[in-house]
Design an enzyme around this catalytic site. Structure first.
Site, PDB file in Angstrom:
ATOM      1  CB  SER A   1       0.023   1.153  -9.954  1.00 47.92           C
ATOM      2  OG  SER A   1       0.457   2.069 -10.445  1.00 47.92           O
TER       3      SER A   1
ATOM      4  CG  ASN B   1      -3.904   0.761  -6.711  1.00 43.50           C
ATOM      5  OD1 ASN B   1      -3.826   0.484  -5.335  1.00 43.50           O
ATOM      6  ND2 ASN B   1      -2.151   0.944  -7.585  1.00 43.50           N
TER       7      ASN B   1
ATOM      8  CD  GLU C   1      -3.035  -5.885  -8.248  1.00 40.16           C
ATOM      9  OE1 GLU C   1      -2.202  -4.627  -8.933  1.00 40.16           O
ATOM     10  OE2 GLU C   1      -4.127  -5.494  -7.310  1.00 40.16           O
TER      11      GLU C   1
END
Ligand code: T1G
Length: 696
Positions: free
Chosen positions: A410, A481, A443
């Site tokens: 991530s 993020n 993503e």
């Protein structure tokens, strides 16, 4: 190039609409369709007319791209009225998805037949609209108040059997649509019956207590929703009109209310999102790329994310090799997968047979050499650079030469992670969002050396999973993020200056976010971001004010829901309540940092929060990490709970005006110049009087 073609067969004229990919009812289609119908109606050799869609579907609606531009005659309501007014019987032969204006065309025909796989519906509400071509009046007359309300307010299509059951269509063609449609029409022609018009249809259920209570219950339900769309209540008004006034007065009301919805900011935002979602998977460099065949997916790591990724792949028809380090972990992973599929069976979403087929496509393994035939290998192991780095080195030795190697990381650097591979061109990031079998956002993180075929194949894989893939370049946190970090930092600065986590959460929920930032952290676990903050602490610029409340909570073992305490205290049933201890801790921090508290209004909280998201997003776009502003909107809506009816932060910023946004940021920068340093791109657009949409 004609978009409508006609042919006559033994007195029946077949009018085929051909406007791929979904036969949208563009201006050209409307013009040619109504001309063809009226020409056929005046042809003495034609006894009956069939309208159908060529290719994959009956028209799937008005052409959404025309909205927002001056409407061009013939308008769709007029086309429907002129079709319905024809003196010869007209039948709609429906296949694929007859949606919106497409279903309105069908409702204006005198008869409707649909093949057994067809779906019909009114999805206009998903665009902040209502059926504006007679659908509210005709469908209500055909199927009654409650079914009409259900169709229009849910926006969800129904299958042809259900449509026949409620009276929206006449018959289901179980074998072959066109022959059955012809036979149905010929039987009506042979009886020389007068044409039957939907506008003259009537059901006893349209009047009396049943209809009144359906309308009343609907109004109550909508009134209870904090962010109801303008179109919702207007749909109820239109359906009610169909039970109370004559058809043409009802049409006039529908037209007026449709125009109000079309002019609403919610509809503008929702139409923006519709196209943004489809545009996200397209970006330069893909034109010459080739998509490789993908049949088997290797998933390394069967934890929460890995097993959910495996479920997503199984549900989309892929074979899956799931690798865990030992039999015990593997057993847990397969039980987790079985439980997810069993829950879907229990809820009626998945036939038992399909579950068995999926499990038959799952190959559990403890030796990662089992992925030797996998076309894509995704790792979802512990979020640690060295663990992943070692894994990919080993994987490259066993995976087949053209297999794609993907990390579900991530935020780790994809370029560094793949840097020591012999073939980094086949390596990239596939950042799934939890729960990976449900969240649509993916993503696709493209490394400096990832080649176009790898990207194109991954995009096709994502679409087959039913995901909305968004391309991201490589930076800390990629798109979502990284924006989340800026958003949280802006909120933390407000904590230092007097706001509380509970107030900020309340303000952001009131804005329309599914959850506020602090309750979200409690849900995902404060320890995750804590370890990242500790990792980055040395790199942190000392000129940035730092709140540290989350760190203090973590030091006290308060990791959020999973420990029963975080920013909130959680009861046994999961209910949460603000915690005075947190407020006291915050006071201590303010004293330590010399910050004097002041009050914050909800509007300032929201403006600061959105400004932080938009400013960071503008930097991300300027750096080429995101391809366009609308991609950021898609990420925010599908990954971070941004209200869809606001169109995403970039759409919001355009609506606010970039000049005002920049002025706000200038005001905030007076206390935190470094954090609130305006993006160069945002400043340029604001000064030029441009918008983010100009970059889409
Ligand atoms: N208008 C214009 N373009 C459309 C379109 C539409 N209605 N529907 C799809 N497209 C484009 C889409 O942008 C994409 O383009 C391509 O078709 C394939 O779509 C007056 C006011 C039919 C279920 O809301 O739900 O009628 O990216 O990727 O996944 O009362 O498209 O290839 O350039 O979605 O197979 C009501 C919207 C309109 C239906 C097929 N109708 N469309 O899904 O393909 S308002 C809708 C869909 C209206 C009247 C009211 C889906 C689909 P590109 P796709 P798909």
């Amino acid at each position: 190039m004609n978009t409508v073609n006609s042919s006559v067969r033994d007195g029946i004229e077949i009018i085929a609409i051909s406007n791929p990919p979904v036969n949208a009812l563009s201006h050209q289609v409307r013009s040619e369709l109504v001309a063809s119908v009226e020409r056929a109606a005046s042809n003495p050799d034609v006894a009956g007319i069939i309208i159908l869609g060529e290719g994959r579907t009956f028209p799937a609606g008005a052409d959404i791209r025309e909205f927002g531009r001056p409407p061009k005659a013939p308008w769709l309501p007029e086309v429907c009225n002129r079709i319905e007014a024809v003196q010869k019987p007209i039948l709609a032969a429906i296949h694929g998805t007859a949606l919106g204006g497409g279903l309105e065309i069908a409702a204006a025909c005198h008869f409707r037949i649909a093949d057994s796989n067809a779906q019909v519906g009114f999805p206009e509400i998903n665009l902040g609209l209502l059926p504006g071509a007679g659908g509210t009046q005709r469908a209500t007359r055909l199927c009654g108040v409650q079914p009409a309300l259900d169709l229009m307010l849910s926006g969800k299509p129904i299958n042809s059997s259900k449509a026949a059951e409620i009276g929206l269509i006449d018959e289901v063609a179980w074998r072959d649509l066109l022959p059955e449609a012809e036979s149905f029409l010929r039987s009506r022609v042979s009886r020389s019956e007068p044409v039957r018009r939907s506008r003259d249809a009537w059901k006893d259920s349209l009047s009396g207590v049943e209809a009144e209570s359906a309308l009343l219950n609907c109004r109550k339900s909508i009134a209870g929703k904090p962010h109801a769309l303008p179109a919702q209540i207007r749909i109820v008004e239109c359906v009610e009109a169909a039970t109370k006034v004559n058809f043409f007065d009802g049409l006039a009301k529908e037209r007026r209310l449709f125009s109000e919805c079309l002019a609403s900011p919610q509809s503008s935002a929702l139409r923006h999102v519709f196209f943004a979602e489809r545009k996200a998977a397209k970006f330069p460099g893909m034109e010459s790329a080739s998509v490789r065949t993908v049949r088997e997916i290797g998933v390394i790591g069967g934890g929460t994310m890995g097993s959910a990724i495996a479920v997503a792949c199984l549900q989309s028809g892929f074979r899956v090799v799931l690798v865990e380090r030992d039999a015990e972990q593997l057993g847990r992973a397969t039980r987790r997968i079985d439980a997810v599929l069993e829950a879907a069976v229990a809820k009626g979403f998945l036939p038992e047979r399909k579950k068995s087929e999926m499990l038959a496509s799952l190959e559990p393994a403890t030796d990662f050499r089992s992925v030797i035939d996998s076309d894509i290998v995704v790792e979802a192991v512990f979020e640690d650079f060295s663990v992943k780095h070692r894994l990919f080195a080993a994987l490259e030795a066993v995976a087949k030469p053209d297999a794609i190697l993907a990390s579900n990381t991530s935020y780790l650097d994809i370029n560094e992670l793949g840097g020591s591979l012999d073939h980094p061109e086949r390596f990239l990031g596939l950042h799934f969002f939890a729960p990976a079998n449900r969240m649509r956002l993916l993503e696709v993180v493209v490394g400096d050396r990832t080649n176009p075929d790898t990207v194109a194949t991954s995009l096709a894989f994502a679409k087959k999973l039913g995901k909305i893939p968004v391309r991201s370049g490589v930076c800390e946190g990629f798109i979502g993020n990284r924006i989340l970090t800026a958003y949280r930092e802006a909120c933390d600065l407000m904590l230092l200056d007097g706001a509380t986590p509970f107030q900020i959460d309340g303000a952001m929920r009131g804005f329309g976010m599914k959850m506020g930032p602090y309750e979200t952290m409690d849900l995902s676990g404060l320890d995750i971001s804590w370890s990242r903050r500790k990792r980055l602490k040395l790199a942190r610029d000392s000129r940035l004010r730092y709140c540290g409340l989350a760190d203090k909570l973590c030091e006290r073992g308060r990791f959020g829901r999973k420990t029963g305490m975080g920013f909130y205290v959680y009861g046994e049933n999961g209910e949460s309540r603000p915690d005075e201890d947190v407020t006291s801790l915050l006071e201590e921090i303010r004293v330590e940092t010399g910050c004097s508290g002041r009050s914050f209004g909800n509007e300032e909280i929201r403006n600061r929060a959105i400004a932080a998201k938009v400013n960071e997003a503008a930097k991300i776009i300027d750096e080429g990490i995101a391809s366009r502003p609308s991609d950021v909107d898609v990420v925010e809506i599908h990954g971070y709970g941004f209200p869809r009816w606001l169109g995403g932060p970039m759409k919001c910023a355009d609506e606010m005006g970039l000049g005002l946004l920049l002025a706000n940021i200038g005001e905030y920068a007076k206390t935190d110049a470094l954090f609130w340093e305006p993006s160069t791109l945002l400043s340029k657009l604001a000064i030029d009087g441009s918008s983010f949409d100009d970059l889409n």
